[in-house]
Design an enzyme around this catalytic site. Structure first.
Site, mmCIF file in Angstrom:
data_model
loop_
_atom_site.group_PDB
_atom_site.id
_atom_site.type_symbol
_atom_site.label_atom_id
_atom_site.label_comp_id
_atom_site.label_asym_id
_atom_site.label_seq_id
_atom_site.Cartn_x
_atom_site.Cartn_y
_atom_site.Cartn_z
ATOM 1 N N HIS A 37 0.817 -1.168 0.000
ATOM 2 C CA HIS A 37 0.068 -0.092 -0.052
ATOM 3 C C HIS A 37 0.894 1.244 -0.034
ATOM 4 O O HIS A 37 1.688 1.428 1.092
ATOM 5 C CB HIS A 37 -0.851 0.030 1.156
ATOM 6 C CG HIS A 37 -1.868 1.020 1.334
ATOM 7 N ND1 HIS A 37 -1.674 2.074 2.449
ATOM 8 C CD2 HIS A 37 -2.766 1.410 0.809
ATOM 9 C CE1 HIS A 37 -2.681 2.858 2.303
ATOM 10 N NE2 HIS A 37 -3.396 2.717 1.362
ATOM 11 N N HIS B 77 -0.944 10.213 -2.898
ATOM 12 C CA HIS B 77 -2.269 9.773 -2.492
ATOM 13 C C HIS B 77 -3.302 10.674 -2.607
ATOM 14 O O HIS B 77 -4.490 10.519 -3.031
ATOM 15 C CB HIS B 77 -2.362 9.286 -1.228
ATOM 16 C CG HIS B 77 -3.584 9.069 -0.622
ATOM 17 N ND1 HIS B 77 -4.253 9.711 0.411
ATOM 18 C CD2 HIS B 77 -4.421 7.671 -0.406
ATOM 19 C CE1 HIS B 77 -5.561 9.470 0.778
ATOM 20 N NE2 HIS B 77 -5.564 7.913 -0.189
#
Ligand code: G3P
Ligand code: CA
Length: 320
Positions: A50, A92
């Site tokens: 991630h 992100h």
């Protein structure tokens, strides 16, 4: 000294560390593949890094991606946004004040809400910034990578190690980008096509929180890549039926499956998805090997996003 610590120390002392990580990467894969304890079924489950190995290094840096590779991740996640001059970069958020020193370098370039948006900065400007962890001060040396740089690094590592580690890009806020006049979806697919990655058999999975964007990529843009719908909760049967017509899986938040260490009541999401041949890859595991084992073995997910790929590789190789 544990290998993981050696790798981290190595990163902090070298400006282009990733090529030399090939030996660690080979070791990680060999360990997993040869583990006598790992049940055959469990070995098919994916460890997905991630934002890279973001539990150890600032998220969405080449260093974090390389460490994830070295730790044995099967897929590595770039979240993807776009610059003012139309270059796909890895981050992100659609803005950058929390993960870079932009406020220091570009005072006055924020919007009315006080945020500094990627879409307002050229790639040349973005490359002058230092990336930092969300709770850290800026550490010179970490740069914002372009998606092309990330894919180049993974390709080179795969060539040198013989592994076939994949990427799982997430276009961030496609609707917002479209409203800003910079649609993401076609650019993302074109970027992957430039690397020869267009088929569902290629090591690529596209993931997104926006169903419309996934549908557009499949139906209008005719992409053959595998696709996963991200969701905060458990989709109902109707949504799963719809997804099964064009997508390959779902990526639910952990809490759709487990809450406070307990399986959620009436937890049948994995079964309902599997009945429709949809894979289930929840997000995001932390530094908790026991919980990671529960997801692999008890809840029978097909893979999982983790900030600690080394922990997940270990958990996958161990029975309950
Ligand atoms: O894409 C899986 C997971 O990354 C979704 O959450 O907010 O970390 O992008 P987020
Ligand atoms: Ca993501």
């Amino acid at each position: 000294m544990p290998t993981r610590i050696k790798v981290i120390l190595y990163f902090s002392s070298c400006c282009l560390p990733w090529i030399a990580l090939a030996t660690f990467a080979c070791g990680a894969e060999t360990d997993n593949a040869s583990s006598k304890d790992s049940p055959p079924k469990a070995r098919e489950k994916l460890v997905i890094a991630h934002r890279g190995a973001s539990g150890y290094l600032p998220e969405h840096t080449l260093e974090a991606y390389a460490l994830a590779y070295a730790q044995g991740a099967d897929f590595i996640e770039p979240d993807v946004v776009i610059s003012k001059d139309g270059v796909l970069v890895c981050n992100h958020d659609i803005h950058m004040q929390d993960t870079t020193n932009v406020a220091e370098l570009f005072p006055g370039r924020q919007r009315a809400d006080g945020r500094y948006y990627f879409i307002d900065f050229t790639l040349a400007e973005l490359k002058t910034l230092a990336v930092k962890g969300r709770r850290d001060s800026a550490e010179p040396g970490y740069q914002i990578p372009t998606l092309a740089e990330m894919l180049t690094m993974i390709r080179r590592l795969n060539e040198r190690t013989g592994r076939n580690v994949g990427t799982i890009p997430e276009p961030k806020s496609p609707r917002w980008h479209r409203d800003e006049g910079q649609p993401l979806e076609a650019k993302l697919l074109d970027q992957y096509a430039a690397f020869g990655l267009t088929q569902r058999t290629d090591p690529v999975i596209v993931q997104c929180f926006e169903l419309d964007a996934l549908r557009r990529m499949r139906q209008e843009l005719k992409s053959d890549l595998r696709m996963v719908y991200l969701t905060g909760g458990a989709p109902d049967d109707r949504t799963l039926d719809d997804l099964a017509t064009f997508a390959d899986g779902i990526g639910p938040a952990l809490k759709a499956i487990e809450n406070d260490g307990q399986s959620v009541r009436d937890n049948d999401l994995v079964r309902r998805a599997h009945e429709r041949r949809l894979k289930v890859i929840p997000y995001t595991l932390g530094n908790d090997e026991a919980q990671t084992r529960r997801f692999f073995n008890q809840y029978d997910v097909d893979g999982l996003f983790t900030d600690f790929p080394d922990v997940a590789v270990r958990a996958r190789a161990t029975r309950q």
